[in-house]
Design a protein around this motif. Structure first.
Motif, short mmCIF file in Angstrom:
data_model
loop_
_atom_site.label_atom_id
_atom_site.label_comp_id
_atom_site.label_asym_id
_atom_site.label_seq_id
_atom_site.Cartn_x
_atom_site.Cartn_y
_atom_site.Cartn_z
N PRO A 6 0.79 -1.25 0.10
CA PRO A 6 0.00 0.01 0.20
C PRO A 6 0.95 1.11 0.14
O PRO A 6 1.89 1.17 0.38
N VAL A 7 0.44 2.61 -0.47
CA VAL A 7 1.04 3.62 -0.76
C VAL A 7 0.09 4.65 -0.29
O VAL A 7 -1.12 4.65 -0.75
N THR A 8 0.35 5.40 0.89
CA THR A 8 -0.44 6.37 1.21
C THR A 8 0.01 7.83 0.72
O THR A 8 1.42 8.21 0.78
N LEU A 9 -0.89 8.57 -0.05
CA LEU A 9 -0.50 9.85 -0.61
C LEU A 9 -1.36 10.84 -0.16
O LEU A 9 -2.84 10.73 0.11
N ASP A 10 -0.87 12.20 -0.20
CA ASP A 10 -1.84 13.27 0.05
C ASP A 10 -2.24 13.84 -1.12
O ASP A 10 -1.34 13.67 -2.34
N VAL A 11 -3.37 14.49 -1.43
CA VAL A 11 -3.87 14.82 -2.64
C VAL A 11 -4.34 16.18 -2.71
O VAL A 11 -5.11 16.69 -1.78
N THR A 23 1.19 13.49 -3.48
CA THR A 23 2.42 13.58 -2.70
C THR A 23 2.39 12.62 -1.58
O THR A 23 1.53 12.27 -1.04
N ALA A 24 3.85 12.18 -1.33
CA ALA A 24 3.82 11.20 -0.07
C ALA A 24 4.65 12.07 1.00
O ALA A 24 5.37 13.13 0.79
N PRO A 25 4.62 11.81 2.20
CA PRO A 25 5.10 12.40 3.23
C PRO A 25 6.72 12.10 3.28
O PRO A 25 7.17 11.17 2.76
N SER A 55 5.93 5.30 1.71
CA SER A 55 5.38 5.89 0.46
C SER A 55 6.19 6.71 -0.55
O SER A 55 6.31 6.43 -1.80
N GLN A 56 6.99 7.49 0.09
CA GLN A 56 7.96 8.22 -0.90
C GLN A 56 9.07 7.33 -1.33
O GLN A 56 9.35 7.31 -2.70
N GLU A 57 9.64 6.25 -0.69
CA GLU A 57 10.63 5.45 -1.42
C GLU A 57 9.88 4.67 -2.38
O GLU A 57 10.21 4.29 -3.38
#
Length: 50
Positions: free
Chosen positions: A3-8, A25-27, A32-34
């Motif tokens: 899973p990848v958690t992203l801000d929208v 974007t990812a924190p 998630s950024q990796e």
């Protein structure tokens, strides 16, 4: 990858409300950024493949 958690963020243009600019974007320093970095590198290699 998992899973990848992203801000929208969505930005609209007042004169063209049907058009949106969407940014994901990812924190910083998060798994998630990796994952996004991995996907970017993978897509660049895939685009260069014959």
């Amino acid at each position: 990858m998992g899973p990848v958690t992203l801000d929208v963020q969505q930005l609209s243009v007042a004169t063209q409300p049907e058009q949106l600019l969407v940014a994901y974007t990812a924190p910083p320093d998060s798994p998630s950024q990796e994952a996004l970095r991995f996907l970017l590198q993978w897509s660049a290699r895939t685009a260069d493949a014959p």
